[in-house]
Motif scaffolding. Structure first.
Motif, PDB file in Angstrom:
ATOM      1  N   HIS A  43     -39.303   1.228 106.060  1.00 52.54           N
ATOM      2  CA  HIS A  43     -39.233   0.554 105.060  1.00 52.54           C
ATOM      3  C   HIS A  43     -38.029   0.522 104.158  1.00 52.54           C
ATOM      4  O   HIS A  43     -37.230   0.204 103.876  1.00 52.54           O
ATOM      5  CB  HIS A  43     -40.196   0.111 104.274  1.00 52.54           C
ATOM      6  CG  HIS A  43     -41.352  -0.329 105.028  1.00 52.54           C
ATOM      7  ND1 HIS A  43     -41.416  -1.827 104.916  1.00 52.54           N
ATOM      8  CD2 HIS A  43     -42.063   0.154 105.624  1.00 52.54           C
ATOM      9  CE1 HIS A  43     -42.533  -1.828 105.982  1.00 52.54           C
ATOM     10  NE2 HIS A  43     -42.647  -1.119 105.913  1.00 52.54           N
ATOM     11  N   ALA A  44     -36.987   1.884 104.229  1.00 50.40           N
ATOM     12  CA  ALA A  44     -35.943   2.055 103.493  1.00 50.40           C
ATOM     13  C   ALA A  44     -34.546   2.169 104.515  1.00 50.40           C
ATOM     14  O   ALA A  44     -34.287   0.691 104.084  1.00 50.40           O
ATOM     15  CB  ALA A  44     -35.869   3.239 103.077  1.00 50.40           C
ATOM     16  N   GLU A  45     -34.819   2.033 105.877  1.00 52.43           N
ATOM     17  CA  GLU A  45     -34.200   1.348 106.707  1.00 52.43           C
ATOM     18  C   GLU A  45     -34.038   0.097 107.106  1.00 52.43           C
ATOM     19  O   GLU A  45     -32.780  -0.543 106.834  1.00 52.43           O
ATOM     20  CB  GLU A  45     -34.015   2.675 108.068  1.00 52.43           C
ATOM     21  CG  GLU A  45     -33.462   3.897 107.455  1.00 52.43           C
ATOM     22  CD  GLU A  45     -32.955   4.626 109.045  1.00 52.43           C
ATOM     23  OE1 GLU A  45     -32.579   3.973 110.013  1.00 52.43           O
ATOM     24  OE2 GLU A  45     -33.701   5.565 109.135  1.00 52.43           O
ATOM     25  N   LEU A  46     -34.988  -1.018 106.806  1.00 53.54           N
ATOM     26  CA  LEU A  46     -34.932  -2.145 107.267  1.00 53.54           C
ATOM     27  C   LEU A  46     -34.089  -2.481 105.454  1.00 53.54           C
ATOM     28  O   LEU A  46     -34.509  -3.929 105.727  1.00 53.54           O
ATOM     29  CB  LEU A  46     -36.578  -2.574 107.028  1.00 53.54           C
ATOM     30  CG  LEU A  46     -37.407  -2.392 108.016  1.00 53.54           C
ATOM     31  CD1 LEU A  46     -38.607  -3.221 108.502  1.00 53.54           C
ATOM     32  CD2 LEU A  46     -36.266  -3.105 109.017  1.00 53.54           C
ATOM     33  N   PRO A  52     -35.070  -6.508 102.672  1.00 56.34           N
ATOM     34  CA  PRO A  52     -35.664  -5.734 102.054  1.00 56.34           C
ATOM     35  C   PRO A  52     -36.776  -5.947 101.633  1.00 56.34           C
ATOM     36  O   PRO A  52     -37.504  -5.477 100.353  1.00 56.34           O
ATOM     37  CB  PRO A  52     -34.491  -5.694 100.284  1.00 56.34           C
ATOM     38  CG  PRO A  52     -34.016  -6.884 100.874  1.00 56.34           C
ATOM     39  CD  PRO A  52     -34.100  -7.351 102.400  1.00 56.34           C
ATOM     40  N   ASP A  53     -37.430  -7.281 101.185  1.00 54.79           N
ATOM     41  CA  ASP A  53     -38.863  -7.380 100.907  1.00 54.79           C
ATOM     42  C   ASP A  53     -40.079  -7.490 101.676  1.00 54.79           C
ATOM     43  O   ASP A  53     -40.669  -7.323 101.691  1.00 54.79           O
ATOM     44  CB  ASP A  53     -37.964  -9.344 101.188  1.00 54.79           C
ATOM     45  CG  ASP A  53     -37.325  -9.871  99.082  1.00 54.79           C
ATOM     46  OD1 ASP A  53     -37.370  -9.009  98.285  1.00 54.79           O
ATOM     47  OD2 ASP A  53     -36.988 -10.741 100.167  1.00 54.79           O
ATOM     48  N   VAL A  54     -39.171  -6.787 103.364  1.00 54.79           N
ATOM     49  CA  VAL A  54     -40.805  -6.373 104.284  1.00 54.79           C
ATOM     50  C   VAL A  54     -41.244  -5.461 103.569  1.00 54.79           C
ATOM     51  O   VAL A  54     -41.016  -4.490 103.526  1.00 54.79           O
ATOM     52  CB  VAL A  54     -39.773  -6.063 105.321  1.00 54.79           C
ATOM     53  CG1 VAL A  54     -41.095  -6.055 106.317  1.00 54.79           C
ATOM     54  CG2 VAL A  54     -39.115  -7.019 105.922  1.00 54.79           C
ATOM     55  N   ARG A  55     -43.194  -5.722 103.545  1.00 54.65           N
ATOM     56  CA  ARG A  55     -43.756  -4.758 103.077  1.00 54.65           C
ATOM     57  C   ARG A  55     -44.949  -4.225 104.555  1.00 54.65           C
ATOM     58  O   ARG A  55     -44.543  -4.629 105.789  1.00 54.65           O
ATOM     59  CB  ARG A  55     -44.956  -5.039 102.010  1.00 54.65           C
ATOM     60  CG  ARG A  55     -43.966  -5.505 100.511  1.00 54.65           C
ATOM     61  CD  ARG A  55     -43.258  -4.560  99.939  1.00 54.65           C
ATOM     62  NE  ARG A  55     -42.794  -4.488  98.829  1.00 54.65           N
ATOM     63  CZ  ARG A  55     -41.582  -5.268  99.059  1.00 54.65           C
ATOM     64  NH1 ARG A  55     -40.863  -4.265 100.357  1.00 54.65           N
ATOM     65  NH2 ARG A  55     -40.453  -4.732  97.558  1.00 54.65           N
ATOM     66  N   SER A 122     -36.688  -8.597 112.496  1.00 47.34           N
ATOM     67  CA  SER A 122     -37.661  -7.935 111.520  1.00 47.34           C
ATOM     68  C   SER A 122     -38.031  -6.732 112.305  1.00 47.34           C
ATOM     69  O   SER A 122     -37.797  -5.551 112.749  1.00 47.34           O
ATOM     70  CB  SER A 122     -37.791  -8.660 109.980  1.00 47.34           C
ATOM     71  OG  SER A 122     -38.737  -8.563 110.969  1.00 47.34           O
ATOM     72  N   LEU A 123     -38.817  -7.583 113.433  1.00 45.48           N
ATOM     73  CA  LEU A 123     -39.444  -6.339 113.942  1.00 45.48           C
ATOM     74  C   LEU A 123     -38.751  -6.143 115.195  1.00 45.48           C
ATOM     75  O   LEU A 123     -39.344  -4.584 115.979  1.00 45.48           O
ATOM     76  CB  LEU A 123     -40.909  -7.691 115.058  1.00 45.48           C
ATOM     77  CG  LEU A 123     -41.490  -8.332 114.235  1.00 45.48           C
ATOM     78  CD1 LEU A 123     -42.168  -9.437 115.220  1.00 45.48           C
ATOM     79  CD2 LEU A 123     -42.641  -7.218 113.443  1.00 45.48           C
ATOM     80  N   ARG A 124     -37.417  -6.405 115.530  1.00 46.19           N
ATOM     81  CA  ARG A 124     -36.474  -6.032 116.184  1.00 46.19           C
ATOM     82  C   ARG A 124     -36.133  -4.566 116.040  1.00 46.19           C
ATOM     83  O   ARG A 124     -35.710  -3.861 116.279  1.00 46.19           O
ATOM     84  CB  ARG A 124     -35.076  -6.338 116.814  1.00 46.19           C
ATOM     85  CG  ARG A 124     -36.050  -7.666 118.029  1.00 46.19           C
ATOM     86  CD  ARG A 124     -34.431  -7.751 118.740  1.00 46.19           C
ATOM     87  NE  ARG A 124     -34.890  -8.888 119.900  1.00 46.19           N
ATOM     88  CZ  ARG A 124     -34.678  -9.722 119.356  1.00 46.19           C
ATOM     89  NH1 ARG A 124     -33.681 -10.782 118.917  1.00 46.19           N
ATOM     90  NH2 ARG A 124     -35.480 -11.367 120.699  1.00 46.19           N
ATOM     91  N   ARG A 125     -35.003  -4.761 114.923  1.00 44.32           N
ATOM     92  CA  ARG A 125     -34.902  -3.750 113.671  1.00 44.32           C
ATOM     93  C   ARG A 125     -36.211  -2.576 113.506  1.00 44.32           C
ATOM     94  O   ARG A 125     -35.684  -1.278 113.702  1.00 44.32           O
ATOM     95  CB  ARG A 125     -34.625  -4.316 112.342  1.00 44.32           C
ATOM     96  CG  ARG A 125     -33.017  -4.906 112.901  1.00 44.32           C
ATOM     97  CD  ARG A 125     -32.600  -5.411 111.558  1.00 44.32           C
ATOM     98  NE  ARG A 125     -31.156  -6.450 111.550  1.00 44.32           N
ATOM     99  CZ  ARG A 125     -29.904  -5.705 111.873  1.00 44.32           C
ATOM    100  NH1 ARG A 125     -30.429  -4.768 111.668  1.00 44.32           N
ATOM    101  NH2 ARG A 125     -29.618  -7.255 111.754  1.00 44.32           N
ATOM    102  N   SER A 126     -37.218  -2.731 113.301  1.00 47.48           N
ATOM    103  CA  SER A 126     -38.686  -2.232 112.842  1.00 47.48           C
ATOM    104  C   SER A 126     -38.425  -0.877 114.380  1.00 47.48           C
ATOM    105  O   SER A 126     -38.207   0.540 114.638  1.00 47.48           O
ATOM    106  CB  SER A 126     -39.626  -2.422 112.802  1.00 47.48           C
ATOM    107  OG  SER A 126     -39.741  -3.445 111.815  1.00 47.48           O
ATOM    108  N   ALA A 127     -38.521  -2.493 115.545  1.00 52.68           N
ATOM    109  CA  ALA A 127     -38.556  -0.919 116.969  1.00 52.68           C
ATOM    110  C   ALA A 127     -38.078  -0.005 116.690  1.00 52.68           C
ATOM    111  O   ALA A 127     -37.746   1.691 117.387  1.00 52.68           O
ATOM    112  CB  ALA A 127     -39.079  -1.556 118.410  1.00 52.68           C
ATOM    113  N   MET A 128     -35.897  -0.410 117.229  1.00 51.98           N
ATOM    114  CA  MET A 128     -35.165   0.553 117.196  1.00 51.98           C
ATOM    115  C   MET A 128     -34.762   1.632 115.515  1.00 51.98           C
ATOM    116  O   MET A 128     -35.110   3.092 116.417  1.00 51.98           O
ATOM    117  CB  MET A 128     -33.753  -0.154 116.013  1.00 51.98           C
ATOM    118  CG  MET A 128     -33.323  -1.171 117.303  1.00 51.98           C
ATOM    119  SD  MET A 128     -32.094  -1.893 117.619  1.00 51.98           S
ATOM    120  CE  MET A 128     -32.023  -2.720 115.718  1.00 51.98           C
TER     121      MET A 128
END
Length: 172
Positions: A43-46, A52-55, A122-128
């Protein structure tokens, strides 16, 4: 104000080092501490990458929406929460631009919740980011140990698979 839970988890992590056979209560705390360290870094990297709002609960909710979309009732079932609770989370995700509600072509009375381009991003970035974090674990523990840890956790996980209701299970 001191966060007693974090303080206790940190004590367990430090005190248990080098103990040949630690007490059973340490295992779930250590598993949670590892999980939490990964999720907090994610979440810090996202946030740095424009989300910034993703929890954590939003990530689980977006996974519950899935590629094809879902109704609020389906999202609630997948998350283990009521339709109303799922609806509140969907409302927030919609306000933030991560999902949209569209008419269900099969039933005009229903709305389908779908991921927007921002939600997919956001999901793609999370996967990376998860790939990067796993590589850091490999760098610290070694590839064989990380693969063994993953295999051991799979062996101990329920045979019916992973459920997305983590947030409701924690009482969120």
């Amino acid at each position: 104000m001191v966060n007693v839970v974090d303080e206790k988890v940190n004590q367990v992590v430090e005190v248990g080092k080098g103990v040949p056979d630690p007490p059973g209560f340490e295992l779930p705390l250590l598993l949670f501490a590892g999980f939490r360290s990964i999720i907090d870094r994610l979440h810090a990297e996202l946030a740095e990458q424009g989300h910034p709002d993703v929890r954590p609960v939003y990530g689980f909710a977006m996974q519950a929406v899935g590629r094809d979309g879902a109704t609020a009732s389906e999202i609630g079932r997948r998350l283990g929460v009521s339709k109303q609770a799922a609806g509140k989370t969907v409302d927030k995700l919609e306000q933030l631009g991560y999902v949209e509600r569209v008419d269900d072509p099969a039933d005009a009375r229903r709305k389908i919740v779908r991921l927007t381009a921002r939600g997919v991003d956001s999901l793609r970035r999370s996967a990376m980011i998860f790939e990067k974090l796993r590589k850091e674990w490999v760098g610290t523990l070694g590839a064989d140990r990380v693969r063994a840890l993953e295999a051991d956790l799979r062996a101990m996980a329920p045979s019916d698979g992973f459920r997305l209701d983590v947030a409701s299970w924690f009482g969120a």
